[in-house]
Design an enzyme around this catalytic site. Structure first.
Site, PDB file in Angstrom:
ATOM      1  N   ASP A 101      50.586  53.237  48.217  1.00  0.00           N
ATOM      2  CA  ASP A 101      50.947  51.850  47.903  1.00  0.00           C
ATOM      3  C   ASP A 101      51.014  51.597  46.294  1.00  0.00           C
ATOM      4  O   ASP A 101      50.284  52.217  45.590  1.00  0.00           O
ATOM      5  CB  ASP A 101      49.859  51.077  48.348  1.00  0.00           C
ATOM      6  CG  ASP A 101      50.032  49.434  47.914  1.00  0.00           C
ATOM      7  OD1 ASP A 101      50.534  48.885  48.784  1.00  0.00           O
ATOM      8  OD2 ASP A 101      49.659  49.061  46.851  1.00  0.00           O
ATOM      9  N   TYR A 133      52.803  47.786  38.676  1.00  0.00           N
ATOM     10  CA  TYR A 133      51.564  48.577  38.481  1.00  0.00           C
ATOM     11  C   TYR A 133      52.043  49.425  37.458  1.00  0.00           C
ATOM     12  O   TYR A 133      51.393  50.348  36.799  1.00  0.00           O
ATOM     13  CB  TYR A 133      51.150  49.278  39.419  1.00  0.00           C
ATOM     14  CG  TYR A 133      50.621  48.593  40.836  1.00  0.00           C
ATOM     15  CD1 TYR A 133      50.057  47.386  40.670  1.00  0.00           C
ATOM     16  CD2 TYR A 133      50.509  49.170  42.291  1.00  0.00           C
ATOM     17  CE1 TYR A 133      49.633  46.669  41.609  1.00  0.00           C
ATOM     18  CE2 TYR A 133      49.734  48.522  42.992  1.00  0.00           C
ATOM     19  CZ  TYR A 133      49.536  47.274  43.099  1.00  0.00           C
ATOM     20  OH  TYR A 133      48.956  46.559  44.041  1.00  0.00           O
ATOM     21  N   LYS A 160      56.562  46.576  45.750  1.00  0.00           N
ATOM     22  CA  LYS A 160      56.269  45.236  45.907  1.00  0.00           C
ATOM     23  C   LYS A 160      57.173  44.543  44.799  1.00  0.00           C
ATOM     24  O   LYS A 160      57.321  45.169  43.814  1.00  0.00           O
ATOM     25  CB  LYS A 160      55.030  44.640  45.701  1.00  0.00           C
ATOM     26  CG  LYS A 160      53.807  45.291  46.376  1.00  0.00           C
ATOM     27  CD  LYS A 160      52.601  44.810  46.303  1.00  0.00           C
ATOM     28  CE  LYS A 160      51.445  45.810  47.069  1.00  0.00           C
ATOM     29  NZ  LYS A 160      51.079  47.073  46.265  1.00  0.00           N
ATOM     30  N   HIS A 204      55.102  40.350  46.307  1.00  0.00           N
ATOM     31  CA  HIS A 204      53.603  40.733  45.845  1.00  0.00           C
ATOM     32  C   HIS A 204      52.821  39.543  45.935  1.00  0.00           C
ATOM     33  O   HIS A 204      51.465  39.555  45.999  1.00  0.00           O
ATOM     34  CB  HIS A 204      53.974  41.204  44.521  1.00  0.00           C
ATOM     35  CG  HIS A 204      52.604  42.121  43.892  1.00  0.00           C
ATOM     36  ND1 HIS A 204      52.951  43.092  43.085  1.00  0.00           N
ATOM     37  CD2 HIS A 204      51.535  42.019  44.222  1.00  0.00           C
ATOM     38  CE1 HIS A 204      51.628  43.458  42.772  1.00  0.00           C
ATOM     39  NE2 HIS A 204      50.822  42.998  43.637  1.00  0.00           N
TER      40      HIS A 204
END
Ligand code: A2P
Length: 329
Positions: free
Chosen positions: A47, A52, A81, A114
């Protein structure tokens, strides 16, 4: 690993490994090492998110494995996302193409919105510093653009993250392609029982982020409760005496009991770790089963909404019309 991986089956037939690797806050040189170690252990569900800032490093590790022939693309389950700055129909394709470029993949297995809150489209990697809320976020038109990504073959399934039940239902009702998965905070102190029942009725699977209760240090941007920072809920799931007692009985660690509990609720979990021993430990949860009595004891640890760790983690979010956490579930 002893024991066999379990899967959640989406309404469209695609299968998601119930245990995956979370990578929020896995950064820099750690990323490739962690992905290498995780794939070696047997993790296949990874994931990530554009937010990120680690998709390019993940992509390098995946490419190495795919090129070597040690792994086939169809054996992987990769989730990423749409950033909050992309929450407009016209932005979706651009962001997914960027993620695919960075991940060095032709498609992802699951693409999630997200967060229900939208921001203007500044540099998605500026980490929230200059982000300005876009008060006109329209989930229905956004979802049509998500559906177009399935049509174009860029993702096999689409889903949501951090949406509340009302927001999920609105999309579900208007959707041509239904959301397959909802990723939300879920752990033994915040078990989301109402949201789980609600999603079960719609055949939307759930994936739990921070399944261990996020015991580690967090950067200020992700500190749990920006609404009332003095009222941070406890994050001592891993040392909770009830969890310890159960862990002892099965000869497992507290983390393994916490993860097994979530899996037995029929929810996927994506614990994050950068430590090889803990990566092993978190994956080794398929050789035991918690008894109904132990499941009941763990259920009683739920603190309901008071156990929620993550709220508006970008300043300004709380005032957005789609801020999800004002409602009970
Ligand atoms: P580390 O990366 O050093 O292993 P969550 O997924 O709930 O956010 O939890 C992630 C945090 O928990 C990280 O700080 C991680 O630290 C730590 N962690 C992950 N697995 C374990 C484990 N099995 N036992 C204890 N701490 C863990």
């Amino acid at each position: 690993m002893t024991g066999k991986m379990e899967y959640l089956t989406f309404f469209n037939g695609h299968k998601m490994p119930i245990l995956g690797l979370g990578t929020a806050q896995t950064l820099g040189d750690d990323v490739e090492k962690v992905i290498d170690a995780a794939l070696e252990i047997g993790y296949r569900h990874i994931d990530t998110a554009q937010r990120y800032n680690n998709e390019a490093q993940i992509g390098r590790a995946l490419k190495k494995w795919l090129d070597s022939g040690k792994i086939k693309r169809e054996d992987l389950f990769i989730v990423t996302k749409l950033p909050l700055t992309g929450n407009r129909a016209e932005c979706v394709e651009k962001h997914l193409k960027q993620s695919l470029h960075d991940l060095q993949l032709d498609y992802v297995d699951l693409y999630l919105v997200h967060n229900p809150v939208g921001f203007y489209d500044v540099d998605p990697k500026d980490n929230g510093k200059k982000m300005v809320p876009d008060m006109n976020t329209d989930h229905v038109s956004l979802w049509k653009a998500m559906e177009a990504q399935v049509d174009a073959g860029r993702t096999q399934s689409i889903g949501l993250s951090n949406f509340n039940s009302r927001q999920v239902k609105r999309i579900w009702q208007s959707a041509r392609i239904k959301p397959a998965n909802l990723q939300v905070e879920l752990h033994v102190y915040f078990q989301q029982s109402q949201l789980r029942a609600f999603c079960r009725a719609l055949d939307v699977t759930i994936c739990a982020y921070i399944p261990l209760g996020s015991p580690g240090a967090r950067p200020p941007g992700l500190t749990a409760n920006t609404v009332n920072a003095s009222k941070q809920p406890k994050r001592d799931q891993l040392t909770n005496p009830v969890v310890s007692q159960i862990a002892q009985k099965y000869g497992k660690t507290n983390a393994q009991v916490l993860l097994r509990y979530i899996i037995q609720l029929g929810v996927a979990a994506i614990p994050k770790s950068t430590n090889p021993d803990r990566l092993h430990q978190n994956f080794d949860v398929f050789d035991f089963e918690l008894s109904p009595e132990d499941m009941d004891m763990l259920e009683r640890l739920d603190k309901g909404p008071a156990g929620r760790q993550v709220r508006g983690y970008i300043p300004g979010m709380e005032n957005h019309p789609e801020y999800p956490y004002s409602e009970r579930y």
